[in-house]
Design an enzyme around this catalytic site. Structure first.
Site, mmCIF file in Angstrom:
data_model
loop_
_atom_site.group_PDB
_atom_site.id
_atom_site.type_symbol
_atom_site.label_atom_id
_atom_site.label_comp_id
_atom_site.label_asym_id
_atom_site.label_seq_id
_atom_site.Cartn_x
_atom_site.Cartn_y
_atom_site.Cartn_z
ATOM 1 N N GLY A 93 7.217 3.050 0.755
ATOM 2 C CA GLY A 93 7.437 3.731 2.152
ATOM 3 C C GLY A 93 7.626 2.718 3.167
ATOM 4 O O GLY A 93 8.066 3.182 4.498
ATOM 5 N N ARG A 94 7.053 1.329 2.911
ATOM 6 C CA ARG A 94 7.105 0.429 4.195
ATOM 7 C C ARG A 94 7.436 -1.212 3.623
ATOM 8 O O ARG A 94 7.175 -1.979 4.271
ATOM 9 C CB ARG A 94 6.116 0.396 5.084
ATOM 10 C CG ARG A 94 4.781 0.406 4.549
ATOM 11 C CD ARG A 94 3.612 0.285 5.417
ATOM 12 N NE ARG A 94 2.303 0.170 4.859
ATOM 13 C CZ ARG A 94 1.171 -0.294 5.372
ATOM 14 N NH1 ARG A 94 1.235 -0.601 6.790
ATOM 15 N NH2 ARG A 94 -0.024 -0.457 4.954
ATOM 16 N N GLY A 127 7.202 2.886 8.661
ATOM 17 C CA GLY A 127 7.573 1.805 7.750
ATOM 18 C C GLY A 127 7.048 0.565 8.256
ATOM 19 O O GLY A 127 7.688 -0.638 7.794
ATOM 20 N N ARG A 187 4.450 -0.458 -11.483
ATOM 21 C CA ARG A 187 2.942 0.204 -11.450
ATOM 22 C C ARG A 187 2.662 0.898 -12.700
ATOM 23 O O ARG A 187 3.789 1.566 -13.152
ATOM 24 C CB ARG A 187 2.724 0.878 -10.103
ATOM 25 C CG ARG A 187 2.830 0.228 -9.179
ATOM 26 C CD ARG A 187 3.478 1.125 -7.618
ATOM 27 N NE ARG A 187 3.288 0.711 -6.456
ATOM 28 C CZ ARG A 187 4.021 -0.277 -5.877
ATOM 29 N NH1 ARG A 187 5.175 -0.817 -6.569
ATOM 30 N NH2 ARG A 187 3.842 -0.840 -4.571
ATOM 31 N N ASP A 253 -1.038 4.391 -8.694
ATOM 32 C CA ASP A 253 0.237 3.618 -7.990
ATOM 33 C C ASP A 253 -0.072 2.335 -7.605
ATOM 34 O O ASP A 253 0.809 1.580 -6.980
ATOM 35 C CB ASP A 253 0.737 4.794 -7.053
ATOM 36 C CG ASP A 253 -0.213 4.837 -5.931
ATOM 37 O OD1 ASP A 253 -1.202 5.622 -6.043
ATOM 38 O OD2 ASP A 253 0.129 4.580 -4.637
#
Length: 458
Positions: A93-94, A127, A187, A253
């Site tokens: 997400g970032r 982000g 992951r 994750d």
């Protein structure tokens, strides 16, 4: 040429599976790129240490493509269990992965970011990364590397000139983009997503990719992959414990199938041996407390086994899981003996020594860092009280792993407790003084040099 023609060996392996694993993204256009930290020691392994500061900022802050590697940044997709609750709405997400190289040791290395802008998986996030978060990651990775814990390394930190608003720290706060160097970013959650989607073909491709590119094996056997991941992650758990380190968020994750620790949020080093010690204020049940980390990581590996059931039979997968406990028991003994600076002897003696050490450390509530420092080489100082008598007798026959001839042993033990982290951040926040951070990194590296070598070294 901006990169080293001798050491720079670009790779593009990720393009083999990008269609099932990732989405193309673009970096944010930052107002500024002020170089705050460059890890030339790590950069030398991939031929980037020859970059000028301006070139460094262009490639690791503006993300101008490096020669002949990935065609563009990609954000990885994955699912995961977060505090044991399944979440199918996850992904980078970032951050993104933007380059791969073959390191000087022959292994694949990847460059990934944190704070590089929004992606399809940002949800409601901006982000971005706070500058303090980047500083904390430098400190975590440098300390763990010195303590022989398999970890990603912080390659770069660049301040980006944006003012960020956060609910858990004073705002507005300064922003940054960080580059992480790791042997991979796949992951357990990457496999969980494919299992959730019942993508058998994709699962087979990902297994083959991981075995070939991350483990150097010519195989596509999911049981073999699970066996290797169980061994690597059990070793990671053992070294966390020997270091007194608490990751804080051991969700599936956040568990890399290479067995490397990465993605540092609310981490802490425990001041004393307290199994209930937690890093995250929101971990109210203590799920990821110091003493529960081996169990937590093993639980995550079980989720990998469950995912691989899509393409493998249960019985051999269950048998492969047994390797976690066996490896952990061996690895925790090796890790603590390494930190104590003694050469292993016989397995039964070694286990007894480690158990006695753990018992004395917990009973005395002595500083973890000070105790390891004082006992390094196998001698319990006279001023240690009767709590340590049993250990004193057991450790006497052990030979030192290496002499205490490094200048580090003439000073005080390095630690990385939360108060020191805050003390390093304060002058940066107050007067833009980075000297305490740079000095701390040098001292940590000196500790690493003093500890290095001998059995159990990664």
């Amino acid at each position: 040429m901006p990169v080293s023609p001798q050491a720079y060996r670009p790779a593009r392996a990720l393009t083999e599976i990008a269609d099932i694993l990732a989405d193309p993204v673009a970096p944010a256009d930052f107002p500024q790129t002020i170089l705050r930290f460059r890890n030339d020691r790590a950069a030398a392994e991939i031929g980037l240490d020859t970059l000028t500061d301006d070139e460094w900022g262009a490639h690791l802050g503006r993300f101008q493509p490096l020669p002949d590697t990935l065609p563009g940044p990609v954000a990885l997709r994955y699912h995961g269990h977060q505090f044991r609750q399944y979440n199918s709405d996850l992904g980078d997400g970032r951050g993104f992965t933007f380059a791969q190289m073959t390191a000087t040791d022959g292994r694949l290395l990847e460059l990934g970011t944190k704070g590089s802008g929004q992606t399809p998986y940002s949800r409601f996030g901006d982000g971005r990364l706070t500058l303090k978060g980047g500083v904390r990651e430098i400190l975590a990775t440098e300390m763990l590397e010195a303590l022989n814990v398999p970890t990603s390394r912080t390659l770069s930190l660049i301040e980006t000139g944006e003012a960020l608003h956060r609910g858990d720290e004073p705002s507005p706060t300064r922003s940054a983009v960080m580059v992480r160097m790791s042997h991979g970013h796949i992951r357990i959650g990457s496999f969980q997503r494919l299992a959730f989607e019942r993508d058998e073909a994709g699962m087979k491709r990902l297994v083959a990719y991981a075995l070939h590119h991350l483990y150097g094996e010519d195989s596509d056997d999911p049981v073999r992959l699970l066996t290797l991941v169980a061994e690597r992650t059990a070793t990671l758990a053992a070294r966390y414990m020997a270091a007194g380190f608490v990751h804080g968020v051991l969700n599936s994750d956040n568990i890399n199938v290479t067995g490397e620790s990465f993605d540092y949020g609310p981490w802490r080093f425990a001041p004393v041996w307290a199994p209930e010690f937690t890093a995250a204020y929101f971990d109210q049940s203590g799920l990821y407390a110091l003493g529960r980390q081996p169990e937590a990581i093993q639980w995550d590996v079980m989720q990998l086994a469950s995912s691989l059931r899509l393409i493998a039979e249960s019985e051999p997968l269950i048998a492969a899981l047994d390797g976690f406990a066996t490896t952990y028991q061996t690895a925790i003994v090796a890790a603590i003996l390494w930190r104590l600076g003694v050469t292993p002897r016989e397995a039964t003696e070694d286990r007894a020594l480690v158990q006695t050490f753990e018992r004395a450390l917990r009973t005395s509530q002595a500083s973890i860092d000070r105790t390891y420092f004082d006992l390094f080489g196998g001698s319990v100082p006279d001023h240690y009280d009767e709590t340590w008598d049993a250990l004193r007798d057991l450790i006497e026959p052990y030979a030192p792993r290496r002499a205490r001839d490094h200048a580090y042993w003439q000073g005080s033990p390095e630690s990385m407790l939360i108060d020191e982290v805050e003390a390093i951040w304060a002058p940066i926040a107050e007067r833009d003084d980075w000297t305490p951070l740079y000095d701390k990194v040098e001292r940590i590296r000196a500790m690493g040099a003093a500890l290095a070598g001998g059995p159990g070294t990664a």
